[in-house]
Design a protein around this motif. Structure first.
Motif, PDB file in Angstrom:
ATOM      1  N   LEU A 142       0.700  -1.132  -0.002  1.00  0.00           N
ATOM      2  CA  LEU A 142      -0.053   0.110  -0.012  1.00  0.00           C
ATOM      3  C   LEU A 142       0.852   1.354  -0.119  1.00  0.00           C
ATOM      4  CD1 LEU A 142      -2.904   1.309   0.140  1.00  0.00           C
ATOM      5  CD2 LEU A 142      -2.485   1.032   2.891  1.00  0.00           C
ATOM      6  N   GLU A 143       1.900   1.318   0.764  1.00  0.00           N
ATOM      7  CA  GLU A 143       2.700   2.396   0.745  1.00  0.00           C
ATOM      8  C   GLU A 143       3.551   2.748  -0.544  1.00  0.00           C
ATOM      9  OE1 GLU A 143       5.703   3.292   4.245  1.00  0.00           O
ATOM     10  OE2 GLU A 143       7.154   3.004   2.742  1.00  0.00           O
ATOM     11  N   ASN A 146       1.246   4.134  -2.864  1.00  0.00           N
ATOM     12  CA  ASN A 146       0.677   5.105  -2.238  1.00  0.00           C
ATOM     13  C   ASN A 146       1.892   6.192  -2.929  1.00  0.00           C
ATOM     14  OD1 ASN A 146       0.540   6.953   0.720  1.00  0.00           O
ATOM     15  ND2 ASN A 146      -0.894   7.451  -1.184  1.00  0.00           N
ATOM     16  N   GLU A 150       1.248   9.694  -4.813  1.00  0.00           N
ATOM     17  CA  GLU A 150       1.948  10.909  -4.276  1.00  0.00           C
ATOM     18  C   GLU A 150       2.620  11.634  -5.291  1.00  0.00           C
ATOM     19  OE1 GLU A 150       0.669  12.633  -2.280  1.00  0.00           O
ATOM     20  OE2 GLU A 150       2.396  14.066  -1.719  1.00  0.00           O
ATOM     21  N   GLY A 242      -6.896  -1.444   2.205  1.00  0.00           N
ATOM     22  CA  GLY A 242      -6.032  -0.244   2.568  1.00  0.00           C
ATOM     23  C   GLY A 242      -6.247   1.052   1.369  1.00  0.00           C
ATOM     24  N   LEU A 243      -6.248   0.555   0.124  1.00  0.00           N
ATOM     25  CA  LEU A 243      -6.305   1.470  -0.873  1.00  0.00           C
ATOM     26  C   LEU A 243      -7.768   2.137  -0.814  1.00  0.00           C
ATOM     27  CD1 LEU A 243      -5.049  -0.628  -3.795  1.00  0.00           C
ATOM     28  CD2 LEU A 243      -4.009   1.599  -3.069  1.00  0.00           C
ATOM     29  N   ASN A 244      -8.640   1.412  -0.198  1.00  0.00           N
ATOM     30  CA  ASN A 244     -10.011   1.880  -0.325  1.00  0.00           C
ATOM     31  C   ASN A 244      -9.992   2.987   0.952  1.00  0.00           C
ATOM     32  OD1 ASN A 244     -12.829   2.254  -0.579  1.00  0.00           O
ATOM     33  ND2 ASN A 244     -13.383   0.679   0.868  1.00  0.00           N
ATOM     34  N   ARG A 245      -9.312   2.694   2.169  1.00  0.00           N
ATOM     35  CA  ARG A 245      -9.150   3.497   3.230  1.00  0.00           C
ATOM     36  C   ARG A 245      -8.530   4.829   2.662  1.00  0.00           C
ATOM     37  NH1 ARG A 245      -8.822   3.739   8.979  1.00  0.00           N
ATOM     38  NH2 ARG A 245      -8.327   5.882   9.370  1.00  0.00           N
ATOM     39  N   ILE A 246      -7.471   4.881   1.865  1.00  0.00           N
ATOM     40  CA  ILE A 246      -6.879   5.959   1.663  1.00  0.00           C
ATOM     41  C   ILE A 246      -7.487   6.876   0.460  1.00  0.00           C
ATOM     42  CG2 ILE A 246      -4.642   5.428   2.692  1.00  0.00           C
ATOM     43  CD1 ILE A 246      -3.715   5.031  -0.348  1.00  0.00           C
ATOM     44  N   GLY A 247      -8.547   6.138  -0.129  1.00  0.00           N
ATOM     45  CA  GLY A 247      -9.386   6.743  -0.976  1.00  0.00           C
ATOM     46  C   GLY A 247      -8.835   6.823  -2.443  1.00  0.00           C
ATOM     47  N   ALA A 248      -7.914   5.849  -2.612  1.00  0.00           N
ATOM     48  CA  ALA A 248      -7.162   5.694  -3.839  1.00  0.00           C
ATOM     49  C   ALA A 248      -8.249   4.970  -4.877  1.00  0.00           C
ATOM     50  CB  ALA A 248      -5.919   4.579  -3.742  1.00  0.00           C
TER      51      ALA A 248
END
Ligand code: AMP
Length: 416
Positions: A142-143, A146, A150, A242-248
């Protein structure tokens, strides 16, 4: 005799473009710092074996695209076609296993692949590469994803699509391989030559083939998701959560496989809607078995590589800002030949104060020096014997056509 040209597939990155590269690199560095990745500089050539064992014998890169040669000591050497294998070699060789895991590394530099050149595809190209080595957790995947998002956000890119899939692991992939082969077998004769060729060794690549016949044949191929083992499935679900949580915003592309053998579990790619057929601006994923393939212990890892040429092309197409193009602030003009030594000294003093300055070295007339000033600089600083006697400099603002007389101290404080 003909003038020698650069080899096919290479490009000279000249001053009109290189400042854009410098800008992109500076943003890569900024994001790497914020995510806690340390920069490394690794060799551009390695033992060929690193790639044949690491990237995989049946990959296009190793089979057809590597620049390999024998050095004078009789060793087989390859110009690196990618950086991940070198990163893992470096991690093992420098005993980074004893550091805090995961070890997070990044690098930027040229890669070499003997590919058919076209827009966005070169034989020497620049990649930014990040690797998080030594951790199994899906949140590291995920990082890494991300990080790439970013990076593109800070560069101002839009119209991107993030594709994601799982390619399984050595436990579950053989089942899928078999299932896919069974599906493809009746159509085998219709596949393109490359897909026929890799049918036994690497059938998953058929999903990746761009030829219309192969695309049609694989349109209804079984999905790898049906074959994933519990561990791979859990890993994928955790990453998607995780991707869903960070809105990706990502698309699960069940046909996404990558051209390198070392991928396990997560594979992802980011495509630009503003490039032609060579539209991937970044590709990456997890490679839990690379370390073992090159003689190391089990070291689960994940990373990605982004192509700088394609980032710059997309930014140009989308009108993104590259910051400010560096230019000369000052062009020092000698009104008479006898003061050239004084212009030289003024240029030196300005540069020492961090003010970019230049002058004429071709003994040209004052008129043509003023023309250069107009083309190259914001200010013309004119010195003649009259100015020298008065201890001043005539400073002309080239865009506003205003003029004033300043001492050198006043000039420096005005321009600094
Ligand atoms: P790969 O190592 O093949 O996963 O590639 C990672 C990224 O490097 C791609 O998404 C492209 O942005 C870039 N790239 C790969 N091959 C080339 C090439 N021949 N020319 C320019 N960029 C490339």
């Amino acid at each position: 005799m003909e003038v020698i040209k650069a080899p096919r597939g290479t490009r000279d990155i000249l001053g009109s473009e290189s400042w854009k590269w410098a800008y992109v690199s500076s943003i890569c560095r900024e994001v790497a710092d914020d995510f806690g990745y340390k920069e490394v500089h690794l060799p551009i050539f390695e033992h060929t074996e690193l790639f044949s064992r690491g990237v995989g014998e049946t990959t296009d890169i190793v089979e057809k695209e590597m620049y390999t040669f024998e050095d004078r000591g009789g060793r087989s050497i390859a110009l690196r076609p990618e950086m991940t294998a070198s990163m893992m070699r470096s991690y093992l060789e420098n005993e980074m296993r004893s550091a805090n895991q995961p070890v997070k590394l990044w690098g930027i530099g040229p890669m070499f692949r003997y590919e058919r050149p076209q827009k966005g595809r070169y034989r020497q190209f620049q990649q930014m590469d990040i690797e998080a080595i030594g951790a199994q957790d899906a949140f590291v995947d995920l990082e890494v994803i991300n990080f790439s998002m970013e990076l593109y956000r800070r560069l101002g890119l839009s119209n991107l699509q993030v594709l994601i899939n799982s390619v399984g692991c050595p436990k579950c992939r053989p089942n899928y391989r078999k299932k896919l082969q069974d599906f493809l077998k009746p159509e085998h004769d219709k596949l393109c030559d490359s897909c026929k060729n890799r049918f036994d060794r690497n059938p998953l690549r058929t999903l990746d083939c761009k030829r219309p016949v192969c695309k049609e044949i694989t349109a209804n191929a079984p999905s790898i998701m049906e074959c994933l083992c519990d561990e791979c499935k859990e890993h994928f679900d955790k990453l998607m959560l995780g991707l869903n949580r960070i809105g990706a915003v990502v698309k699960h592309d069940k046909r996404l496989v990558r051209g390198l053998d070392y991928y396990t579990k997560t594979a992802f790619e980011i495509l630009s809607g503003d490039l032609g057929s060579q539209n991937a601006v970044c590709g990456g994923g997890r490679y839990d078995n690379l370390s073992e393939a090159i003689g190391g212990p089990h070291v689960p890892s994940v990373g990605f590589a982004a192509g700088i040429e394609r980032i710059v092309l997309t930014m140009e197409a989308q009108g993104c800002s590259f910051g400010k193009e560096p230019s000369n602030k000052v062009y020092v003009v000698a009104a008479e030949p006898c003061v050239r030594i004084d212009t030289m000294d003024l240029v030196r003093k300005l540069r020492m104060n961090g003010i970019s300055a230049d002058m004429d070295y071709m003994d040209r007339s004052m008129k043509s020096q003023m023309k250069s000033a107009g083309n190259m600089a914001q200010y013309a600083c004119i010195i003649g014997s009259e100015e020298l006697a008065k201890g001043i400099i005539t400073v002309k603002n080239m865009s506003e056509s205003t003029q004033e007389e300043l001492t050198i101290e006043q000039l420096i404080s005005k321009l600094k």
